[in-house]
Design an enzyme around this catalytic site. Sequence first.
Site, PDB file in Angstrom:
ATOM      1  N   ASP A 103      10.395  -5.532 -17.396  1.00 36.51           N
ATOM      2  CA  ASP A 103       9.390  -5.567 -16.340  1.00 36.51           C
ATOM      3  C   ASP A 103      10.000  -5.119 -15.022  1.00 36.51           C
ATOM      4  O   ASP A 103      10.956  -5.721 -14.532  1.00 36.51           O
ATOM      5  CB  ASP A 103       8.862  -6.999 -16.200  1.00 36.51           C
ATOM      6  CG  ASP A 103       7.731  -7.077 -15.201  1.00 36.51           C
ATOM      7  OD1 ASP A 103       6.569  -6.943 -15.625  1.00 36.51           O
ATOM      8  OD2 ASP A 103       8.009  -7.245 -13.990  1.00 36.51           O
ATOM      9  N   TYR A 137      10.232  -3.255  -6.464  1.00 28.83           N
ATOM     10  CA  TYR A 137      11.568  -3.799  -6.724  1.00 28.83           C
ATOM     11  C   TYR A 137      12.650  -2.765  -6.405  1.00 28.83           C
ATOM     12  O   TYR A 137      13.817  -3.124  -6.245  1.00 28.83           O
ATOM     13  CB  TYR A 137      11.748  -4.225  -8.188  1.00 28.83           C
ATOM     14  CG  TYR A 137      10.762  -5.226  -8.735  1.00 28.83           C
ATOM     15  CD1 TYR A 137       9.914  -5.956  -7.898  1.00 28.83           C
ATOM     16  CD2 TYR A 137      10.672  -5.465 -10.103  1.00 28.83           C
ATOM     17  CE1 TYR A 137       9.007  -6.862  -8.421  1.00 28.83           C
ATOM     18  CE2 TYR A 137       9.777  -6.375 -10.618  1.00 28.83           C
ATOM     19  CZ  TYR A 137       8.934  -7.069  -9.777  1.00 28.83           C
ATOM     20  OH  TYR A 137       8.052  -7.970 -10.311  1.00 28.83           O
ATOM     21  N   LYS A 160       4.585  -1.510 -11.812  1.00 28.31           N
ATOM     22  CA  LYS A 160       3.467  -1.894 -10.941  1.00 28.31           C
ATOM     23  C   LYS A 160       3.529  -1.034  -9.686  1.00 28.31           C
ATOM     24  O   LYS A 160       4.618  -0.627  -9.289  1.00 28.31           O
ATOM     25  CB  LYS A 160       3.578  -3.368 -10.533  1.00 28.31           C
ATOM     26  CG  LYS A 160       4.176  -4.256 -11.601  1.00 28.31           C
ATOM     27  CD  LYS A 160       4.292  -5.712 -11.210  1.00 28.31           C
ATOM     28  CE  LYS A 160       5.032  -6.483 -12.272  1.00 28.31           C
ATOM     29  NZ  LYS A 160       6.490  -6.350 -12.210  1.00 28.31           N
ATOM     30  N   HIS A 197      -0.095  -4.144  -8.393  1.00 32.00           N
ATOM     31  CA  HIS A 197       0.845  -5.248  -8.145  1.00 32.00           C
ATOM     32  C   HIS A 197       0.193  -6.445  -7.444  1.00 32.00           C
ATOM     33  O   HIS A 197       0.434  -7.595  -7.804  1.00 32.00           O
ATOM     34  CB  HIS A 197       2.041  -4.738  -7.348  1.00 32.00           C
ATOM     35  CG  HIS A 197       3.284  -5.561  -7.519  1.00 32.00           C
ATOM     36  ND1 HIS A 197       4.542  -5.044  -7.442  1.00 32.00           N
ATOM     37  CD2 HIS A 197       3.453  -6.886  -7.779  1.00 32.00           C
ATOM     38  CE1 HIS A 197       5.434  -6.005  -7.645  1.00 32.00           C
ATOM     39  NE2 HIS A 197       4.789  -7.133  -7.844  1.00 32.00           N
TER      40      HIS A 197
END
Length: 275
Positions: A47, A52, A77, A110
């Site tokens: 994931d 990120y 996302k 997200h």
Amino acid sequence: MTVLSPVLPLRSGALIPQIGLGTWPMDDDEAASAVNTAVGLGYRHFDTAENYGNEKGVGEGLRRSGLDRSEAFITTKFNKEWHSFDGARQAAEAALQRLGTDYVDLLLIHWPNPGLNRFVDAFRGMRAAQEDGLVRAIGVSNFKPAHLQQLADAGLVPEVNQIQLDPYRPRRDVRESHARLDIVTEAWSPLGKGTDLLKDSRITALADKYGRTPAQIVLRWDVQSGLVTIPKSANPQRMAENLDVFGFELDAEEMAALDGMETDDRISDSDVFGH
Ligand code: A2P
């Protein structure tokens, strides 16, 4: 011994491994190393997210591991800048570039950012990207029942909603919407971020009884509850531990006890917060 997670079917036909590796807040280098190690331990579900900043690392780790692309389940996302029909497709294409792959298994909005009120358009764009084969399954993250209802009113139902969920924050209202709409629930921060969940005596007593760790008890509760769960660890021993929850079973009374652990611990309010 390599442990593989069971899978759950999504509406589009994709199969999602019930336990995946969370990668926030790893950077590219950490993610590449962690993903490579995780593959060796049996992880098949990874994931990541645009936000990120480690999609490149996740892709690199998968290549380093030698795992066949068809064996991996990759979720990513996208951020609010892409909340439009065309934007969702551009977000998917950019993510594929960073990951170095030609499809993702699951693409998620997200955060709903309801103040923008453009997640319905973004979802339509994701559906078009799915029809074109860029994405296997489509879903959302951090959506509340009202946001899901807004999508449903437009004839759109996500396959997955990834939400913060742990025994202290069981998110019953959201899960009731999921049951009604046939949405798979995915838990982020399943180990109780910001709380002492893993020290709670109700959890540690079960850990003692089964000769398991507190994290394994919590993740076993996730699995038996029919959730998908993505514990993050950069530590190989804890990664292995987090996947190894299939050799024991909590009984009905123990499940009920864990179901009854809700507290007023806060989560980020996705009507207000989001990127
Ligand atoms: P680390 O990466 O050093 O293992 P969550 O995914 O629920 O947000 O949890 C992530 C946090 O929990 C990280 O700080 C991670 O640290 C830690 N963690 C992950 N697995 C375990 C485990 N099995 N036992 C204890 N802590 C864990």
